[in-house]
Design an enzyme around this catalytic site. Structure first.
Site, PDB file in Angstrom:
ATOM      1  CG  HIS A   1      33.213 -44.045 101.015  1.00  0.00           C
ATOM      2  ND1 HIS A   1      34.505 -43.943 100.548  1.00  0.00           N
ATOM      3  CD2 HIS A   1      33.647 -44.175 102.367  1.00  0.00           C
ATOM      4  CE1 HIS A   1      35.335 -43.773 101.216  1.00  0.00           C
ATOM      5  NE2 HIS A   1      34.809 -44.056 102.277  1.00  0.00           N
TER       6      HIS A   1
ATOM      7  CG  ASP B   1      37.638 -17.992 104.566  1.00  0.00           C
ATOM      8  OD1 ASP B   1      36.100 -17.914 104.596  1.00  0.00           O
ATOM      9  OD2 ASP B   1      38.316 -17.086 104.964  1.00  0.00           O
TER      10      ASP B   1
END
Length: 437
Positions: free
Chosen positions: A155, A374
């Site tokens: 982060h 994808d």
């Protein structure tokens, strides 16, 4: 069932960028440093072989995944570096191209097993605790023929928007090769440099900088997590009920109310809802497209419990909206200045545990294009956090159906969660909204 032996690591290596990248120290902004102690955000994308031709001979081909990751790490070169500190002890990124961690694993479990078990889902992400590695990924092949991509990004370097930007790019290179349409990242974080001298407005600290008072759970108050599914029609009805509020404001108003009811809070108690807001388009001038880093600030909406539970949902939604409407460039720059001053003092440690009963944390990944991953074998069947370990934390997620429906990942103490389920079921717009992932 949740033991690490249920996921067996068979290979582990570093994947460096496939071409020369800048070798330098990357300065981190105050918005990066304020989140540095959060560590890694574990994400999972679950893929089912039935979603594509099961006969695909290169189903999640490891060599192809590594090659495309190496290519994606060229424009996203900070992810191939290492966390370091400068001579003053300030955290920075050493862009040394050492590479991202890539793990291959196998499991005898199925997609359905992981859908129902947060304990198992966290095993699908590589273990990189207390490491200077910035990015790690794990591909796990399941007994049912499915596959899982688990990622962990630190982060200090990336927020949700930036992490999903990288994942989309990696997936496109894997699927489309040299024909991939890429949205280039922008790496100059000096656009969020603090002013000298700093100018901190009086309203800055209560709005952006209040501390989350985390506490350790008792042995009898274990945290439980459930997922609630909202159809597009249910969301449309809820937003209409909230006077045309945004999806986030409408869902947050409902959750805030139901949590207050479930916790049976004293009506005179003050309750706070904390949520991150993306500042990229709110600054003047706006940050460039593709800004890569942390571009969020955390804000607090505050109200008496009696108001949250007795006002109309439209009024509660307006309270949340009103918190963000006060933003302007000067106020946001004031927050950056304050966080920079905190960083110079050494920052604040991140505490584990649960939020107190008067607090709620709402996180929205609803618009982050989380299902555009994808890799060439179909879109993920499920995308979610690998784990939700804190009571009082809620995530609003795209359901992945392409129709605007949503999932709500709710973590509360088990007894409170049962009451929350009953409270949300009484809402006419969302009756029978409960569903598993």
């Amino acid at each position: 069932m949740g033991s690490r032996s249920s996921v067996r690591v068979v290979d582990s290596c570093l994947v460096p960028p496939s071409a020369e990248t800048p070798r330098k120290a990357l300065w981190l902004s105050a918005l990066d440093l304020v989140l540095a102690n959060r560590g890694y955000t574990p994400l999972v994308h679950l893929y089912s072989a039935s979603d594509l031709a099961a006969a695909a001979t290169d189903w999640f081909n490891v060599a192809k995944l590594k090659k495309s990751m190496a290519k994606a790490l060229v424009p996203f070169y900070p992810l191939a570096g290492r966390l370091s500190t400068d001579s003053d002890g300030r955290i920075e990124v050493n862009c040394n191209a050492e590479g991202a961690l890539f793990v291959v694993a196998h499991s005898d479990h199925t997609v359905e097993d992981f859908r129902d078990s947060p304990e198992l889902r966290k095993l699908l992400c590589p273990r990189v605790q207390q490491s200077s590695v910035i990015l790690a990924a794990q591909v796990t092949f399941l007994r049912c023929g499915g596959a899982v991509i688990g990622t962990a990004g630190h982060h200090a370097v990336v927020d949700g928007a930036s992490m999903f930007h990288f994942i989309r790019t990696w997936a496109r290179y894997c699927r489309d090769g040299e024909r991939a349409a890429i949205e280039p990242p922008f790496h100059d974080r000096r656009l969020l440099r603090a002013r000298s001298p700093p100018i901190v407005r009086p309203e800055t600290v209560p709005m952006f900088c209040s501390r989350l008072a985390m506490h350790e759970p008792s042995p009898t108050s274990a945290v439980a997590t459930e997922v609630f599914a909202f159809s597009k029609d249910q969301l449309r009805a809820l937003k209409r009920h909230c006077g045309g509020a945004s999806t986030f404001c409408a869902v947050s108003a409902l959750v805030w109310r139901c949590v207050c009811v479930a916790r049976r809070l004293d009506p005179d108690t003050v309750t706070r809802m904390n949520f991150p807001v993306d500042v990229r388009r709110r600054l003047e001038p706006p940050l460039p497209d593709g800004y890569f880093g942390n571009g969020v600030v955390n804000v607090f909406a505050t109200a008496a419990v009696r108001d949250v539970v007795s006002e109309t949902l439209a009024s509660v939604a307006n309270r949340i909206k009103g918190t963000t409407e006060r933003f302007d460039d000067g106020l946001l720059r004031s927050a950056v200045d304050y966080f920079e001053m905190e960083a110079e003092k050494g920052g604040r440690p991140e505490h584990s545990g649960n939020l107190p009963e008067t607090e709620l944390r709402m996180n929205s990944w609803y618009h982050l294009r989380t299902y555009e991953a994808d890799f060439g074998w179909g879109k993920p069947r499920v995308m979610t956090r690998a784990e939700a370990v804190r009571g009082g934390w809620v995530y609003l997620l795209d359901a992945g159906c392409g129709d605007g429906s949503a999932h709500l990942l709710v973590s509360l103490e088990a007894a409170t969660l049962e009451k929350f389920q009953r409270a949300i079921a009484t809402c006419g717009a969302l009756a029978n909204a409960h569903a598993r992932l």
